[in-house]
Each structure stands twice: as C-alpha cells, then as structure tokens.
Motif scaffolding. Structure first.
Motif, PDB file in Angstrom:
ATOM      1  N   MET A 330       4.166  -7.120   8.093  1.00 34.43           N
ATOM      2  CA  MET A 330       4.688  -8.007   7.055  1.00 34.43           C
ATOM      3  C   MET A 330       3.604  -9.009   6.651  1.00 34.43           C
ATOM      4  SD  MET A 330       7.011  -9.068   5.064  1.00 34.43           S
ATOM      5  CE  MET A 330       6.662 -10.434   3.984  1.00 34.43           C
ATOM      6  N   GLU A 331       3.443  -9.151   5.323  1.00 31.70           N
ATOM      7  CA  GLU A 331       2.274  -9.842   4.769  1.00 31.70           C
ATOM      8  C   GLU A 331       2.369 -11.365   4.666  1.00 31.70           C
ATOM      9  OE1 GLU A 331       4.404  -7.822   3.059  1.00 31.70           O
ATOM     10  OE2 GLU A 331       4.770  -8.564   1.038  1.00 31.70           O
ATOM     11  N   ASN A 332       3.170 -12.041   5.492  1.00 32.80           N
ATOM     12  CA  ASN A 332       3.278 -13.507   5.418  1.00 32.80           C
ATOM     13  C   ASN A 332       1.916 -14.133   5.127  1.00 32.80           C
ATOM     14  OD1 ASN A 332       5.932 -13.140   6.711  1.00 32.80           O
ATOM     15  ND2 ASN A 332       4.663 -12.661   8.481  1.00 32.80           N
ATOM     16  N   ALA A 363      -5.388  -2.791   5.403  1.00 34.27           N
ATOM     17  CA  ALA A 363      -5.769  -2.789   3.976  1.00 34.27           C
ATOM     18  C   ALA A 363      -4.562  -3.114   3.097  1.00 34.27           C
ATOM     19  CB  ALA A 363      -6.345  -1.427   3.602  1.00 34.27           C
ATOM     20  N   HIS A 364      -3.420  -2.593   3.464  1.00 33.17           N
ATOM     21  CA  HIS A 364      -2.195  -2.797   2.690  1.00 33.17           C
ATOM     22  C   HIS A 364      -1.763  -4.267   2.725  1.00 33.17           C
ATOM     23  CE1 HIS A 364       1.869  -1.396   1.260  1.00 33.17           C
ATOM     24  NE2 HIS A 364       2.229  -2.533   1.860  1.00 33.17           N
ATOM     25  N   GLU A 365      -1.679  -4.821   3.912  1.00 33.55           N
ATOM     26  CA  GLU A 365      -1.185  -6.209   4.020  1.00 33.55           C
ATOM     27  C   GLU A 365      -2.185  -7.206   3.446  1.00 33.55           C
ATOM     28  OE1 GLU A 365       1.838  -6.248   4.622  1.00 33.55           O
ATOM     29  OE2 GLU A 365       2.022  -4.292   5.581  1.00 33.55           O
ATOM     30  N   LEU A 366      -3.471  -6.915   3.573  1.00 32.50           N
ATOM     31  CA  LEU A 366      -4.458  -7.835   2.968  1.00 32.50           C
ATOM     32  C   LEU A 366      -4.375  -7.784   1.446  1.00 32.50           C
ATOM     33  CD1 LEU A 366      -7.724  -7.872   5.106  1.00 32.50           C
ATOM     34  CD2 LEU A 366      -5.599  -9.059   5.415  1.00 32.50           C
ATOM     35  N   ALA A 367      -4.112  -6.602   0.904  1.00 28.91           N
ATOM     36  CA  ALA A 367      -3.966  -6.496  -0.560  1.00 28.91           C
ATOM     37  C   ALA A 367      -2.806  -7.349  -1.036  1.00 28.91           C
ATOM     38  CB  ALA A 367      -3.758  -5.038  -0.958  1.00 28.91           C
ATOM     39  N   HIS A 368      -1.747  -7.426  -0.209  1.00 32.45           N
ATOM     40  CA  HIS A 368      -0.586  -8.255  -0.563  1.00 32.45           C
ATOM     41  C   HIS A 368      -0.955  -9.733  -0.704  1.00 32.45           C
ATOM     42  CE1 HIS A 368       2.879  -5.686  -0.657  1.00 32.45           C
ATOM     43  NE2 HIS A 368       2.823  -5.316   0.598  1.00 32.45           N
ATOM     44  N   GLN A 369      -2.032 -10.170  -0.047  1.00 31.44           N
ATOM     45  CA  GLN A 369      -2.362 -11.598  -0.141  1.00 31.44           C
ATOM     46  C   GLN A 369      -2.618 -11.958  -1.608  1.00 31.44           C
ATOM     47  OE1 GLN A 369      -2.080 -13.361   3.002  1.00 31.44           O
ATOM     48  NE2 GLN A 369      -1.360 -11.287   3.480  1.00 31.44           N
ATOM     49  N   ASN A 386       4.690  -5.378  -6.022  1.00 32.60           N
ATOM     50  CA  ASN A 386       4.095  -5.723  -4.717  1.00 32.60           C
ATOM     51  C   ASN A 386       3.658  -4.464  -3.976  1.00 32.60           C
ATOM     52  OD1 ASN A 386       4.766  -8.394  -5.087  1.00 32.60           O
ATOM     53  ND2 ASN A 386       5.971  -8.583  -3.210  1.00 32.60           N
ATOM     54  N   GLU A 387       4.650  -3.607  -3.712  1.00 36.03           N
ATOM     55  CA  GLU A 387       4.413  -2.507  -2.774  1.00 36.03           C
ATOM     56  C   GLU A 387       3.603  -1.354  -3.382  1.00 36.03           C
ATOM     57  OE1 GLU A 387       4.721  -3.088   0.134  1.00 36.03           O
ATOM     58  OE2 GLU A 387       6.209  -4.682   0.302  1.00 36.03           O
ATOM     59  N   GLY A 388       3.858  -1.052  -4.645  1.00 33.93           N
ATOM     60  CA  GLY A 388       3.082   0.008  -5.294  1.00 33.93           C
ATOM     61  C   GLY A 388       1.619  -0.405  -5.372  1.00 33.93           C
ATOM     62  N   PHE A 389       1.377  -1.652  -5.730  1.00 38.78           N
ATOM     63  CA  PHE A 389       0.001  -2.129  -5.827  1.00 38.78           C
ATOM     64  C   PHE A 389      -0.691  -2.168  -4.470  1.00 38.78           C
ATOM     65  CE2 PHE A 389      -0.038  -3.625 -10.275  1.00 38.78           C
ATOM     66  CZ  PHE A 389      -1.330  -3.236 -10.573  1.00 38.78           C
ATOM     67  N   ALA A 390       0.032  -2.673  -3.442  1.00 37.45           N
ATOM     68  CA  ALA A 390      -0.602  -2.747  -2.120  1.00 37.45           C
ATOM     69  C   ALA A 390      -0.949  -1.333  -1.650  1.00 37.45           C
ATOM     70  CB  ALA A 390       0.320  -3.447  -1.133  1.00 37.45           C
ATOM     71  N   THR A 391      -0.080  -0.372  -1.946  1.00 36.90           N
ATOM     72  CA  THR A 391      -0.338   1.015  -1.542  1.00 36.90           C
ATOM     73  C   THR A 391      -1.519   1.587  -2.334  1.00 36.90           C
ATOM     74  OG1 THR A 391       2.023   1.207  -1.095  1.00 36.90           O
ATOM     75  CG2 THR A 391       0.781   3.254  -1.175  1.00 36.90           C
ATOM     76  N   SER A 448       9.248   2.975  -4.772  1.00 39.29           N
ATOM     77  CA  SER A 448       8.484   1.746  -5.016  1.00 39.29           C
ATOM     78  C   SER A 448       7.062   1.858  -4.470  1.00 39.29           C
ATOM     79  CB  SER A 448       9.157   0.548  -4.351  1.00 39.29           C
ATOM     80  OG  SER A 448      10.446   0.356  -4.870  1.00 39.29           O
ATOM     81  N   TYR A 449       6.913   2.368  -3.264  1.00 42.06           N
ATOM     82  CA  TYR A 449       5.592   2.417  -2.622  1.00 42.06           C
ATOM     83  C   TYR A 449       4.735   3.534  -3.213  1.00 42.06           C
ATOM     84  CZ  TYR A 449       6.821  -0.707   1.306  1.00 42.06           C
ATOM     85  OH  TYR A 449       7.167  -1.773   2.082  1.00 42.06           O
ATOM     86  N   ASN A 450       5.206   4.779  -3.015  1.00 47.54           N
ATOM     87  CA  ASN A 450       4.341   5.921  -3.325  1.00 47.54           C
ATOM     88  C   ASN A 450       4.276   6.206  -4.813  1.00 47.54           C
ATOM     89  OD1 ASN A 450       5.280   5.930  -0.603  1.00 47.54           O
ATOM     90  ND2 ASN A 450       4.486   7.979  -0.352  1.00 47.54           N
TER      91      ASN A 450
HETATM   92 ZN    ZN Z   1       3.784  -3.755   1.623  1.00 46.10          ZN
END
Ligand code: ZN
Ligand code: BES
Length: 954
Positions: A330-332, A363-369, A386-391, A448-450
């Motif tokens: 989780m990207e808190n 890589a995914h959670e850092l992208a969420h920052q 959020n999730e599509g972009f982080a993926t 949402s993700y893929n």
């Molecule tokens: Zn995510």
C-alpha cells in the motif's frame, strides 16, 4: 458526463447499482416538525434514524461539500498490551455555505466528546462549545450538530476525543504479530486505509477529494519506535516515561494515504541523488533480507524524479514489511507498507520470480507517489487513474532501471490476463460507478489495473513515448496536490507542448516532424478524448477480423466474446452499439515498416502498396484487441512459423498463440488449427513465447485431469513429455543463466515433476533427502526449491518435516514455497489440517489463508474439499475478511472458477443465490458463473477434437 453516457449504452448496469446501494431507513415519525434542524423540513421523510433514535440529517453515502477539511491535528496513543488506542483530533474546516451540522465518516470508533471553536474562539482562547454527536453506522457517518448555524467562508476548529480497540483484521488501525528467533511473540500496531478505512482510525472526511494537511503525534513506550508519513520533528518525554513523537506536517493529501505504525523494527537506509532518505524496515531478525529492496527503491526513486521531472516532495521515504497484510502493498505517502513477500529478498530462498515480484511491487508503489498521491482521482470510479498508471509505470521504469530482468517481455501477459475477464459479458468499463465500500473495493480488479495499463501502453505506442511522457508530465504538474478525472488526462495528453513547439492542433510539432507524414497526420487529427472514451467508458475488447484479397485488406471490428459463438442466438444482442476507435498496426512480408491506421468504423478497407505473402496485425501485441484472419490468413502464418519463426518478432509470436486460443473459445477457429500453430514451439527461441504455448497445453491438461477424463489426460501427458523432452532434459538443477532461462527452468521442471517424469522425480527426491539429512541447512537452488519441496511433500515423513520447517523458517519466500508444497499432498486429511491451521491463524497466518485455499482448490484431490469448506464456513470467513476485499474475492473465485460441469455450475449458482439472500453480493459472482459456463461449452465443443488431435500427434 461519463455516467450519463454509460447509462445510455449499458443500461444493464443501472438496475444492479440501484438495488445494491444501501438504502437509508425512512423516517416516518412526527418528531421532525419539532426538529431544530430546519434543513430537513423540506423533505423529512428522506432522512434516516441515528442510533439514538433521533433523525440523522444526511441521507447520502457521499459527504456534503458545504464543510471542507483543511488541516488535521492528530494525537494517537495505542497500547500494545491492552490492544486498544485513545486519541484526539482537531480538524480545521472551512465552511462554504451556512449549515447546522457537519457530517463526517467514523466506523467502529467510540466518540467521547466533540466540541467546536470559531476562529475567533481560537484566537481568544475561548473554550469550545460541546456538540451533539449523532451516528449512522449504515453509512459509517457521524453528524455533529451545532447550536448556531456555521457561517460561510469562515474557518472553525472541530475537536473530537475518541477511542477504540486495535482492529482484529487488516483494515484501519490494526494489530499484527510476529515471532522472534527466540520464540517470543511480539505485537505491533499498523494502519491500512485504502479505500475507505481511515474512518476506522479517526473521524474524518474520508473521500479522496477532501485533501488536507496532517500533523501527527504518536505516544509510545520507549521499547518501540513510531513511524508516520513525515519525518519526526521531535520526541518529548511525558510523565511515567511515555514518549510522544511529533511528525512534520504533511503536504496536502487524501485521508486514505495517511499512515502510522508503532513497532520495534530495525532498518537500513540510503540517500537518493536528490537527497531523499530511503529506509527499509523489517522485524529485527529479518534485517538481513532488506538490502535488495533498498538498492531497488533508491534506483527507482531516482528514476521517477527524473522521468516525471518532479521532485519527490517529502524529505524521506520508508518502506516497511508488515507481518500481517491483506494485499501485496500500500502506497501511503512516505511510509509504504508491504506484505513481507513483496519487500524482503532472501538470497538463499528467494527465486527469480520472487525477485521479479519484489522489484515490480516497489516500482508500482513508488509510481503511486506521483500517480495517486500527488494527483489523485476525484472518485473511486476512476481508480484506474491510480492503479492503471502505477501498473503501466512498472513497465517503463523497470525497462530502464533493471533491463536484465527483461520485464518488458512479460508485459503482454498483463494484457492477456485481463482479456480473460474482459471478454465475458459480465465485465465492466474501466470507469465504473461505485458507491458502497464493497463496490469501491471491487473496483480494485484486473480491469482497473491491467486493462488500464494496457490501454495506456497502446496509447503510448500510438502517440510515441516522448509525446506520451510530455503529456503525463503536463498532467502531473497541472494537477499536483489536486484531483483529476479521465477528461483531464486526455486534455493534458492532447495539449502537452512547450510553448515553443506547439501547433494549432495541440500536438507538438517537434515530435511530428521526426515521424512519417501519415503518422503525424493521424496523431494530429485524432480526437483523443473521443477515441479514449471508447476504451474507458465501454466494457469489453474488440476483435478485428482481417480478410486479404490480393492487395486489399478488408477490416471489420466487432465485440469479442469468449464462450459465445456467432451462431448463438444471443450473439447479435451482445454486439449492439459496441464500437471502438482502434489504432491498428500491421507488418507484412515485404518490409520492416510498421503500418498504422485508425479503425473507427465497423468496416474499412486498406490497400497494400506491394504484394505480400502474409500480413500480421497488432505489431508487438501493443494494441488491446484480438485479431482473426479469415481465408488463408492463419494458414499463411502457421506456414511462416514453421518455416522461419524468427521472421516475426517474439511479441508477435506470443500474440498469435494467445489470439488463436482465444478464437477457439469464441468458436472462430478450430482447436486443431490452434494446436497446429503450437507445433513450431519445439524450435521456439524466445522463452516467454514458449512458456505461453506451454501454458495453454498445461491448462488443458489440468482441465481434463480434474474431470477425470483419463484417456485424454494420459495422452496429453505423454504428448507433453515427448514433445518437450529436449527442453526438459537440457535443464540443469542450478541457479544459472538469464532471468528467462531461470523462469524456463522453474516452469518446465515443475511441469515435468507434476507429470511424474521419472528423472525429474528422482533428482528432486535426491535433493529433498539431502536437505532433510542436513536438517534443512543445505542450500537448494532457489528456482527449483518449490519443486523439490513439492516432491518431498508426497510422503508423510516429508510432509511432516516440511510443516515443522514452516514454523521455524524466517524467510516468508521460503514459507510460501513450503505452504504450496504442503497443499499438493494427495491426502485429504493433510489438506484439511492445513485449512484448520489457516483458520486458526497461528502457525499459518490468516493473511495466507486465501492463497492456501486457492492452492488446495487447484489440487485435483483438494478441489471438492476447498469448495465444501468455503460453502460451509462462509460466515467464519466473512469475520476474517471484508466481503469485497482481495482475499475474499480470491477465495470465492479460486475455489469455483475452474469448474467445468453442469452440476458444479448449478451448485455454485445456488450458493451465490443463498449468499445474495443473506445480503452478501459481489459483482464477480456473475463473472464466475459465466466463466464456468464457458468451461462447460469449451469441453463440450473441443474435447473430441483434442482427443483426435492427440491420437494423431503421439
Ligand atoms: Zn497500486
Ligand atoms: N493501492 C493498492 C493497494 C490496495 C489494493 C488498496 C486493494 C485497496 C484495495 C496498491 O498500490 C496495489 O496495487 N497493490 C498491489 C500490488 C501491485 C504490485 C499490483 C497488491 O496489493 O496486490
């Protein structure tokens, strides 16, 4: 706009959403006229009751926007012995319209008192006025009633004292435990808020749009440390030896990103080139497994700062491995929490695929920052932003920072995975309505993700990486510390030019100059918003049917539906009104050029400039569509693969295998033709492509094995072992070679041992015995570790020994492998014992129960056991996991979606109906039923063909 459009096209959804929303109880009492709250007078019947019987002044799930939070002062004191916490907060709010109440979220919190001060009261230190607190648990809301109307454009301070138990599950402010090397059990307290659980930790405006600053203070004992989003400013000592850590005020952010932890963990730290301090925390005995994550996060943070041209805005970033965690990570903001297997890397027991996973999650959670934290979607319906972009950013960042992981070669699988779901009628558009917490949780899915990542990748391929990058930088800068919706993204991507290089159309002249005239023309004339609406507001995936007649290519698009063939009566209705703007690409035998066209109509015709032997659409599988070749098309491609497969790029070959088998499910291609296409695989030089082909054959094997169709099972086993003998026999049992060599080794040997291939079993048994003799000290090559354990688990002595080692191991990567191995036992009493241990949650943690049930359900000897267990223990499971959460969805689909008989379908249907009657409904129920029906049809139609094909092939 998005909603009305979707309602028009897909009115099928409307009925469901209206009935799924929790309707407030209607008030029909006379109290209303005497209520001091004159806002209700207009329509008193529309309001529900609060817990004390009074009228609750708000009836919607979304909060009113008349009062908005600006700043939270939070003081939290968890007690890790009594397992509860006391807390207080002051929320500074801005009133936008006069109002007599403030509504905010609160769930399972005991409110001790609430008071209000105006700005003036604060200035003159006038004590706050006590407020009446009403509670409406059905909406997880409380209302604070003020004696006098709050005045517009003024700021007020709301103070609330509250307390609660540390939660038992995985949401809100919850407890987690771990065992030390010395056998002691220790407790820590940790938060996990996304999407709607900040309200379990403190009363707040718990919607992503209400961004505010947070100043957090945590009280703790001296044996512990406290962590939060920001660095600690100071620690003060309180009476009785208690310490209070005060953290810097955060940047403006949404509530779901707030985090704090009290624990006794240790860390390793480093600094990025721009001066951000990065630390990796884990329980003290796992400290040695944190180094890989530190290296990866430093590299990736540097990469993202550079790529986005935006500094990571906080002075520090902590990544912490939590012993009990529901999802992967989780990207808190500033304090990212991970499941241990998503962060820790143990060189002795973590395999190549474990390393890939850890790197990918970081890589995914850092992208969420950036995507998510800095710019947040307005509402959960657009969680894909959020999730599509982080993926998607995983792909971009890992290609540059870890080229040796060859992550790019795996990206097509990200798309193939969601196509399974998106080609069922029960799929949903990327942007989808979500109101209740359960519906919101269900939005965190493959669509949402893929699909989100895949359509972004398709768009990048169309616009060029540079133009796309400029566009997203523009978007991130423009919406920093704010919220955005789909249209904001499309707008930023169409107007991404620096002033010096813009053209009237909005696209950058400097970019288009470098590319061919036709492509520049295409890019400059496309209406991006219109094009992307066809991918985000409409569910499903298109099928492009290509027919070549001489030099002319006739294209036709339709909606692709697996499990429904053109002859089925429902086909026509399911096609109605579906249309995409598809940026198609193709290559031909006559040159290396990538040709492009946008297919906006149902049918279109293209002319080839030269005569060619073959045409291949969807170059590098970058597009989100399936291609069918009519006439001689497939035969030409099969011939090409057999003659010289390297004339097509590896990602084109993987795409052909995928599309061929998808077309079989839709009745457009016969199974023997698709199987014929895999015959060239003996010579395939690209590992991901070979693995894709193998995956389908393995899938068919598992399907017939589970159904006890023994002749086909035997023949397919024989075929696999004979056909892939050269590749099986050349595998070494050593960790060596490139990432893909190592992935090939794991996959091929796992299959060979599963199929009882004597040399494989022999080698694995030998290694397992040596390992047992060494009392678990021998280092087995990590890529075959799971295989060796699985073979070892087939004897009672081996199984028992593995269970003992499971308890002792300090590596969660190893524990996962052992648990998987234990779940492959053929003895039902052993499988039942595992389930019992998982339910008890001591030896096998509750966080691993979903994966365990999934694994047991995949074992032919365990499928019935797992399914019966889920049916009989549904209410127990619901006490452990939220209905819409990842684990619960994994349990339901993991134990059912592989079924392939009518009786099983009926059983599952009845079970889902009974759940619905009890008030437990999930959208994925429909998806599962559709998936089972599809399996039934597939077997009915293709089993005879498979049987015949095997007879002529072995
Ligand atoms: Zn995510
Ligand atoms: N934001 C999510 C965590 C999350 C998931 C919150 C579901 C609420 C509901 C996080 O960024 C995430 O996507 N985690 C993934 C790992 C990722 C690498 C795909 C996960 O938990 O599996």
């Amino acid at each position: 706009m998005a909603n009305s459009c979707r309602k028009l096209i897909f009115n099928i959804y409307i009925g469901f959403y209206c009935s799924a929303v929790i309707m407030p109880q209607k008030c029909i009492c006379s109290q209303f006229t005497s209520s001091p709250i004159d806002e209700f007078n207009k329509d008193p019947e529309a309001f529900p009751f609060a817990t004390n019987g009074e009228i609750f002044p708000w009836h919607e799930l979304r909060l009113p926007t008349v009062v908005i939070p600006l700043h939270y002062d939070l003081l939290i004191h968890p007690n890790l012995t009594s397992l509860d916490f006391v807390a207080s907060e002051k929320i500074e709010v801005l009133v936008r319209d006069a109002t007599q109440f403030i509504v905010l979220h609160s769930k399972d919190l005991e409110i001790i008192n609430a008071s209000l001060q105006s700005e003036e009261d604060v200035r003159y230190r006038k004590p706050g006025e006590r407020l009446t607190v009403l509670s409406y648990p059905a909406h997880q809301q409380i209302a604070l009633l003020v004696p006098e109307k709050l005045r517009p454009d003024l700021r007020y301070s709301v103070a609330i004292d509250f307390q609660a138990k540390l939660a038992d599950g995985f949401e809100g402010f919850y407890k987690s435990t771990y065992r030390t090397l010395g056998g002691e059990t220790r407790t820590i307290a940790v938060t996990d808020f996304e999407p709607t659980e900040a309200r379990m930790a403190f009363p707040c405006f718990d919607e992503p749009l209400f961004k505010a600053n947070f100043s957090i203070k945590i009280r703790r004992e001296s044996r512990h440390i406290a962590l939060s989003n920001m660095p600690k400013v100071k620690t003060i000592e309180l009476e009785g030896g208690l310490l209070e850590d005060q953290f810097e005020t955060t940047v403006k952010m949404s509530t779901y990103l707030v985090a704090y932890i009290v624990c006794d963990f240790t860390s390793v730290s480093g600094t990025t080139s721009s001066g951000v301090k990065v630390s990796i925390y884990a329980s003290p005995d796992k400290w040695s497994q944190t180094h890989y994550a530190l290296e990866a996060s430093l590299k990736l943070l540097d990469f993202y700062e550079n790529y986005f041209d935006i500094h990571y805005p906080l002075p520090k970033l902590d990544l912490i491995a939590i012993p009990d965690f529901a999802s992967g990570a989780m990207e808190n903001w500033g304090l990212i929490t991970y499941r241990e297997t998503s962060l820790l890397f143990d060189p002795k027991t973590s395999s190549t695929s474990d390393k890939l996973w850890v790197t990918e999650v970081i890589a995914h959670e850092l992208a969420h920052q950036w995507f998510g934290n800095l710019v947040t979607m307005e509402w959960w319906n657009d969680i894909w932003l959020n999730e599509g972009f982080a993926t998607y950013m995983e792909l971009i960042s890992l290609n540059v920072t870890y080229p040796e992981l060859q992550f790019d070669d795996n990206f097509s699988n990200t798309c193939f995975e969601v196509i399974k779901r998106d080609s069922l009628n029960s799929s949903h558009p990327i942007s989808n309505q979500a109101k209740t917490p359960t519906q919101i949780q269900e939005m965190f899915d493959a669509v949402s993700y893929n699909k989100g990542a895949c359509i972004l990748n398709m768009l990048k391929d169309f616009l060029s990486e540079e133009t796309f990058r400029k566009g997203i930088i523009h978007y991130l800068k423009k919406f920093s510390y704010r919220n955005a919706k789909n249209d904001d993204l499309w707008h930023s991507l169409s107007n991404n030019c620096l002033e010096s290089d813009s053209t009237s159309s909005g696209f950058c002249y400097s970019d288009s100059k470098k590319t061919s005239n036709t492509l520049a023309f295409l890019r400059e004339n496309v209406e991006l918003k219109e094009m992307m609406a066809t991918w985000t507001l409409q569910k499903g995936i298109p099928l492009v049917v290509v027919k070549r007649e001489g030099r002319s290519l006739r294209l036709q698009q339709e909606r692709f539906l697996s499990g429904v063939s053109k002859e089925d009566p429902e086909w026509g209705t399911l096609q109605e009104r579906y249309l995409w703007h598809i940026p198609v690409t193709y290559s031909t035998s006559s040159s290396n050029v990538i040709h492009r066209h946008i297919l906006k109509l149902k049918t279109d015709t293209l002319n080839l400039s030269e005569k060619t032997n073959w045409v291949k659409f969807n170059v590098d599988s970058n597009g989100y569509y399936i291609v069918h070749y009519e006439g001689q098309g497939w035969d030409e491609l099969i011939t090409l693969l057999n003659q010289n497969h390297t004339l097509l790029r590896p990602k084109d070959r993987i795409g052909l295998i995928h599309d061929a088998f998808q077309l079989v499910s839709a009745g457009r291609l016969t199974l023997d033709k698709a199987l014929d296409l895999t015959r060239y695989l003996q010579h395939e030089t690209s590992v991901p492509t070979l693995l894709k082909g193998l995956e389908y054959l393995e899938l068919f094997y598992l399907m017939v094995e589970r159904r006890n169709i023994s002749d086909v099972t035997e023949n397919l086993k024989h075929y696999l072992l004979q056909y892939f003998k050269p590749v099986i026999d050349t595998q070494s049992w050593v960790d060596e070679g490139s990432v893909w060599d190592r992935m090939l080794r794991s996959t091929v040997l796992k299959l060979a041992c599963y199929l009882n291939h004597a040399p494989c079993i022999q080698k694995a048994t030998e290694l397992f015995s040596q390992w047992m003799e060494s009392s678990g000290k021998l280092n087995i090559p990590t890529d075959v570790l799971k295989i060796v354990y699985s073979v070892g688990a087939q004897t009672t002595a081996g199984w028992n020994y593995l269970l003992e080692q499971y308890e002792l191991s300090l590596s969660s990567a190893e524990k996962n492998k052992i648990l998987y191995a234990l779940s492959t036992s053929k003895h039902q009493e052993k499988l039942m014992k595992l389930i019992e241990l998982g339910m008890e949650g001591k030896v096998i943690k509750t966080q691993d129960l979903a994966a365990l049930l999934f694994a047991i359900a995949r074992n032919p000897k365990g499928q019935q056991l797992a399914w019966n267990f889920v049916k009989e223990n549904w209410t127990h499971l619901l006490k452990k996991f939220e209905l819409g959460s990842f684990p619960m969805r994994m349990i339901v689909s993991g134990t059912t979606s592989h079924f392939s008989s009518k009786d099983e379908l009926q059983e599952v249907k009845l079970f889902f109906e009974s759940l619905k009657a009890q008030g437990s409904h999930l959208d994925i129920f429909q998806t599962i039923l559709e998936a089972i029906s599809k399996n039934i049809k597939w077997l009915e139609k293709n089993l005879p063909t498979l049987r015949k094909w095997l007879l002529i092939s072995i």
